[in-house]
Motif scaffolding. Structure first.
Motif, PDB file in Angstrom:
ATOM      1  N   ASN A  45       0.826  -1.206   0.000  1.00  9.79           N
ATOM      2  CA  ASN A  45       0.000   0.000   0.000  1.00  9.79           C
ATOM      3  C   ASN A  45       0.860   1.255   0.000  1.00  9.79           C
ATOM      4  N   ASP A  46       1.958   1.230   0.758  1.00  7.02           N
ATOM      5  CA  ASP A  46       2.875   2.371   0.750  1.00  7.02           C
ATOM      6  C   ASP A  46       3.437   2.612  -0.652  1.00  7.02           C
ATOM      7  N   GLU A  47       3.767   1.529  -1.349  1.00  5.76           N
ATOM      8  CA  GLU A  47       4.358   1.668  -2.683  1.00  5.76           C
ATOM      9  C   GLU A  47       3.362   2.211  -3.698  1.00  5.76           C
ATOM     10  N   VAL A  48       2.090   1.829  -3.572  1.00  6.00           N
ATOM     11  CA  VAL A  48       1.073   2.372  -4.484  1.00  6.00           C
ATOM     12  C   VAL A  48       1.000   3.886  -4.344  1.00  6.00           C
ATOM     13  N   LEU A  49       1.119   4.370  -3.114  1.00  5.14           N
ATOM     14  CA  LEU A  49       1.055   5.817  -2.873  1.00  5.14           C
ATOM     15  C   LEU A  49       2.387   6.514  -3.107  1.00  5.14           C
ATOM     16  N   ALA A  50       3.465   5.753  -3.215  1.00  5.41           N
ATOM     17  CA  ALA A  50       4.796   6.361  -3.312  1.00  5.41           C
ATOM     18  C   ALA A  50       5.034   7.093  -4.617  1.00  5.41           C
ATOM     19  N   THR A  51       4.281   6.748  -5.665  1.00  8.08           N
ATOM     20  CA  THR A  51       4.491   7.411  -6.954  1.00  8.08           C
ATOM     21  C   THR A  51       3.782   8.760  -7.026  1.00  8.08           C
ATOM     22  N   GLY A  52       2.826   9.009  -6.117  1.00 12.27           N
ATOM     23  CA  GLY A  52       1.902  10.100  -6.358  1.00 12.27           C
ATOM     24  C   GLY A  52       0.956   9.687  -7.480  1.00 12.27           C
ATOM     25  N   SER A  53       0.091  10.582  -7.892  1.00 13.62           N
ATOM     26  CA  SER A  53      -0.913  10.273  -8.907  1.00 13.62           C
ATOM     27  C   SER A  53      -0.266  10.217 -10.289  1.00 13.62           C
ATOM     28  N   VAL A  54      -0.383   9.076 -10.955  1.00 11.57           N
ATOM     29  CA  VAL A  54       0.224   8.848 -12.264  1.00 11.57           C
ATOM     30  C   VAL A  54      -0.725   8.015 -13.121  1.00 11.57           C
ATOM     31  N   PRO A  55      -0.519   7.959 -14.437  1.00 12.67           N
ATOM     32  CA  PRO A  55      -1.293   7.028 -15.267  1.00 12.67           C
ATOM     33  C   PRO A  55      -1.087   5.594 -14.800  1.00 12.67           C
ATOM     34  N   LEU A  56      -2.069   4.734 -15.062  1.00 10.65           N
ATOM     35  CA  LEU A  56      -2.033   3.378 -14.528  1.00 10.65           C
ATOM     36  C   LEU A  56      -0.842   2.572 -15.025  1.00 10.65           C
ATOM     37  N   GLN A  57      -0.389   2.798 -16.242  1.00  9.33           N
ATOM     38  CA  GLN A  57       0.759   2.048 -16.738  1.00  9.33           C
ATOM     39  C   GLN A  57       2.027   2.426 -15.980  1.00  9.33           C
ATOM     40  N   ALA A  58       2.141   3.682 -15.584  1.00  6.52           N
ATOM     41  CA  ALA A  58       3.297   4.095 -14.787  1.00  6.52           C
ATOM     42  C   ALA A  58       3.249   3.442 -13.408  1.00  6.52           C
ATOM     43  N   LEU A  59       2.056   3.356 -12.823  1.00 10.38           N
ATOM     44  CA  LEU A  59       1.913   2.672 -11.535  1.00 10.38           C
ATOM     45  C   LEU A  59       2.293   1.207 -11.664  1.00 10.38           C
ATOM     46  N   GLU A  60       1.840   0.555 -12.719  1.00 18.55           N
ATOM     47  CA  GLU A  60       2.155  -0.864 -12.910  1.00 18.55           C
ATOM     48  C   GLU A  60       3.661  -1.066 -13.044  1.00 18.55           C
ATOM     49  N   ALA A  61       4.337  -0.200 -13.779  1.00 19.72           N
ATOM     50  CA  ALA A  61       5.786  -0.316 -13.929  1.00 19.72           C
ATOM     51  C   ALA A  61       6.487  -0.159 -12.584  1.00 19.72           C
ATOM     52  N   HIS A  62       5.992   0.763 -11.763  1.00 23.19           N
ATOM     53  CA  HIS A  62       6.588   0.972 -10.444  1.00 23.19           C
ATOM     54  C   HIS A  62       6.407  -0.257  -9.556  1.00 23.19           C
ATOM     55  N   ILE A  63       5.223  -0.822  -9.549  1.00 27.11           N
ATOM     56  CA  ILE A  63       4.973  -2.001  -8.711  1.00 27.11           C
ATOM     57  C   ILE A  63       5.769  -3.199  -9.232  1.00 27.11           C
ATOM     58  N   ASP A  64       5.880  -3.347 -10.549  1.00 26.98           N
ATOM     59  CA  ASP A  64       6.696  -4.432 -11.104  1.00 26.98           C
ATOM     60  C   ASP A  64       8.146  -4.309 -10.628  1.00 26.98           C
ATOM     61  N   ALA A  65       8.670  -3.066 -10.651  1.00 30.47           N
ATOM     62  CA  ALA A  65      10.043  -2.853 -10.200  1.00 30.47           C
ATOM     63  C   ALA A  65      10.172  -3.152  -8.704  1.00 30.47           C
ATOM     64  N   TRP A  66       9.162  -2.800  -7.923  1.00 34.94           N
ATOM     65  CA  TRP A  66       9.187  -3.081  -6.484  1.00 34.94           C
ATOM     66  C   TRP A  66       9.160  -4.589  -6.226  1.00 34.94           C
ATOM     67  N   ILE A  67       8.314  -5.310  -6.963  1.00 32.50           N
ATOM     68  CA  ILE A  67       8.261  -6.759  -6.803  1.00 32.50           C
ATOM     69  C   ILE A  67       9.622  -7.375  -7.112  1.00 32.50           C
ATOM     70  N   ALA A  68      10.242  -6.916  -8.208  1.00 28.22           N
ATOM     71  CA  ALA A  68      11.554  -7.444  -8.585  1.00 28.22           C
ATOM     72  C   ALA A  68      12.592  -7.164  -7.504  1.00 28.22           C
ATOM     73  N   ALA A  69      12.534  -5.964  -6.936  1.00 30.22           N
ATOM     74  CA  ALA A  69      13.481  -5.612  -5.874  1.00 30.22           C
ATOM     75  C   ALA A  69      13.257  -6.474  -4.636  1.00 30.22           C
ATOM     76  N   GLU A  70      11.991  -6.724  -4.295  1.00 28.61           N
ATOM     77  CA  GLU A  70      11.687  -7.558  -3.133  1.00 28.61           C
ATOM     78  C   GLU A  70      12.143  -8.999  -3.367  1.00 28.61           C
ATOM     79  N   GLN A  71      11.973  -9.492  -4.586  1.00 30.09           N
ATOM     80  CA  GLN A  71      12.441 -10.845  -4.907  1.00 30.09           C
ATOM     81  C   GLN A  71      13.961 -10.934  -4.820  1.00 30.09           C
ATOM     82  N   GLY A  72      14.629  -9.836  -5.162  1.00 24.97           N
ATOM     83  CA  GLY A  72      16.089  -9.811  -5.118  1.00 24.97           C
ATOM     84  C   GLY A  72      16.659  -9.823  -3.719  1.00 24.97           C
ATOM     85  N   ARG A  73      15.810  -9.559  -2.729  1.00 26.82           N
ATOM     86  CA  ARG A  73      16.279  -9.555  -1.343  1.00 26.82           C
ATOM     87  C   ARG A  73      16.446 -10.960  -0.787  1.00 26.82           C
TER      88      ARG A  73
END
Length: 586
Positions: free
Chosen positions: A557-585
């Protein structure tokens, strides 16, 4: 239509190849955004006031055709200047800023051909409700009051400019539906008062803060009464005569935006713009039908849980009419809303690591607009923190405001819905001001609808009637997909839209009629809510599947709000990058 933004990879390439070049490009972009933000404040003094910038509180936006043409030309020139900045040389954060601004600017330019300014008055707002801006003004000094007096004296010019635009709209065949405009004469009439002290524009002069000297108050009140009696009331009388006698009889009798010049293309644009997707009206309509069927099945389950023996429509009628679901007075209803907000506040830590610093309050919607507006809305706080955010609730006819809808409504409009979204946006570190205050409807309203569902994660839906309220609100947004596209793209009548709404949601008749009329008056906007929520919910499911036991709802939920208001494709790219970073941990 939209490019997918792979921020992490781009960031690595930029910093490895040319860090100095990136710094130069970032600095150019920062200067560009600062100049653009200032342009926006100058062009829209009202927008500056809402953002807490009080430099232009003595004036209104210039609504002349010449000024509109200048603003449109400035947008086109701004896009040219933006494209001159090398995007590839930017840091990842700046690329997101660049793409977000370009997305909005390109669509603002695309929509110029539809000449929306030819319909400057709607049933939910316009020059007839200009007093509403006083809600966000400071009124803490003599200068604040003199600024308001300057606006009062300048208002007749704004009304005249509005009439010019409406006359041009008549010439071009661009008018709003008559069924909506029939509400406006009463709104104009409310501004025509015999006693200036009873004018909505006079309210700030009824009480003064201690910071305004006693010696100044009588003179300020006298000047306000003079401005209202000699300038504002006559201007509204003139506007009423024009509106009632000349404009209203020539408004269009149909409701579909497709009936207007270039109307089909306009609706297709609005659907894409508000949802920030490439979905067609037919795709959205079918999604709505599927969601209505799914939610209706869940409603049947709750009906059975509470032991109601009748049909679902009979259950709707019961929920709309039984006195136990309604408060008797406006004050009782306001007190209940405020108590409910206090109940929600301590549960927020269950679904967020980050709680925004800006406070919020609960206020009643002003009486003069309450009959014609929504159940509630949120007004963001000032950028500089000088004004809190406010959750405005409709107290008009408490007998049509059921208690079972209040939990979902509060989660959406206040916390963790719009207040979290806007307040967190203001706290974005080192981002340009437009990013901190941005509002993409699919993101913002999608988050609000998603926030309603977070009530389950917070343990707030222990009452089955509150759960039915949540389903009613979700159904409300699913119905919108069917009804909005039905009226504007498939030939539905207003009566058919109202009937479909009543058949599938327990909202009261007052709300249903206001909602359908809202979809008529603002085509496409209501599509964004469910489309946005479906995307955020899908991203949550994706993250949970990818991370398994390591999935942290609060972090998501924090990550969804971390981008501020953006088009949905930008939000999806951000969450994809976050998932990848979490998997890398791992």
């Amino acid at each position: 239509m939209f490019r997918k933004l792979v921020f992490a990879a781009l960031a690595a390439a930029v910093f490895v190849v040319a860090p100095a070049r990136a710094q130069t490009a970032d600095a150019r972009l920062k200067a560009y955004f600062e100049a653009e933000w200032e342009r926006g404040l100058v062009e829209s003094p009202e927008g500056a006031s809402y953002n807490g910038d009080n430099r232009f509180n003595d004036r209104w936006t210039d609504r002349s055709l010449a000024a509109i043409a200048q603003r449109e030309a400035a947008d086109r020139e701004a896009l040219t200047r933006l494209k001159a900045i090398d995007r590839a040389a930017l840091s990842a954060d700046s690329q997101l800023d660049y793409d977000t601004y370009a997305w909005n600017l390109e669509r603002n330019i695309e929509r110029q051909k539809f000449r929306e300014y030819l319909q400057p008055v709607g049933h939910q707002g316009g020059v007839q409700t200009a007093d509403g801006i006083a809600e966000v003004l400071p009124f803490a000094s003599v200068k604040d009051y003199r600024d308001w007096l300057a606006r009062l004296n300048a208002l007749p010019g704004v009304i005249d400019q509005t009439s010019v635009l409406m006359r041009e709209g008549l010439k071009q065949g661009s008018t709003p539906p008559r069924v909506l405009m029939q509400r406006v004469p009463a709104q104009i009439a409310s501004q025509i008062v015999d006693d200036p002290a009873k004018s909505a524009f006079y309210r700030p002069f009824l009480r003064f803060p201690a910071t305004v000297p006693e010696s100044e108050r009588a003179a300020l009140q006298a000047q306000a009464k003079q401005a209202i009696a000699e300038r504002i009331v006559p201007a509204y009388r003139k506007f009423a005569a024009f509106f009632n006698d000349e404009y209203l009889p020539k408004t269009r009798t149909g409701i579909a935006v497709a009936e207007q010049p270039d109307g089909k293309a306009y609706y297709d644009f609005l659907a894409r713009y508000y949802t920030t997707t490439d979905l067609s009206a037919e795709q959205i309509h079918q999604t709505g039908l599927q969601e209505v069927a799914r939610i209706r099945a869940q409603m049947e389950q709750v009906k059975a849980e509470v032991g109601f023996k009748g049909t679902l429509p009979e259950f709707f009628a019961y929920l709309r009419s039984d006195p136990k679901f309604f408060y008797k007075t406006p004050q009782d209803l306001l007190t209940a809303y405020r108590a409910l907000s206090k109940r929600i506040d301590p549960e927020l830590v269950k679904v967020f690591h980050t709680i925004p610093r800006q406070p919020y309050g609960v206020r009643p919607i002003p009486d003069n607009i309450a009959p014609d507006t929504t159940t509630a809305y949120y007004q963001p706080g000032a950028v500089d923190g000088s004004r809190a955010g406010f959750y405005y609730v409709n107290l008009y006819k408490p007998e049509v405001r059921p208690s079972w809808e209040m939990m979902a409504l509060s989660l959406h409009e206040a916390v963790p819905g719009h207040h979290f979204q806007f307040a967190r946006g203001l706290e974005l570190p080192e981002r340009p001001m437009f990013r901190r205050t941005a509002y993409f409807v699919a993101y913002g309203e999608g988050w609000g609808l998603y926030a309603e569902q977070l009530g389950y994660d917070m343990g707030l839906y222990d009452d089955p009637y509150d759960r039915f309220g949540q389903l009613t609100y979700e159904m409300w947004r699913a119905v919108r997909l069917v009804v909005d596209t039905g009226m504007h793209a498939k030939g539905w009548s207003r009566e058919r839209a109202i009937a479909y709404f009543k058949d599938n949601a327990a909202k009261t008749d007052q709300d249903i009629v206001n909602e359908v009329d809202r979809y008529i008056g603002t085509p496409g906007q209501a599509l964004a809510y469910k489309i946005g929520q479906l995307k955020i919910s899908a991203l949550r499911a994706k993250a949970k599947a990818a991370l398994g036991e390591r999935f942290d709802l609060r972090a998501f939920n924090d990550e969804v709000l971390a981008t501020g208001s953006v088009p949905l494709q930008a939000l999806e790219a951000h969450i994809d990058a976050w998932i990848a970073a979490e998997q890398g941990r791992r």
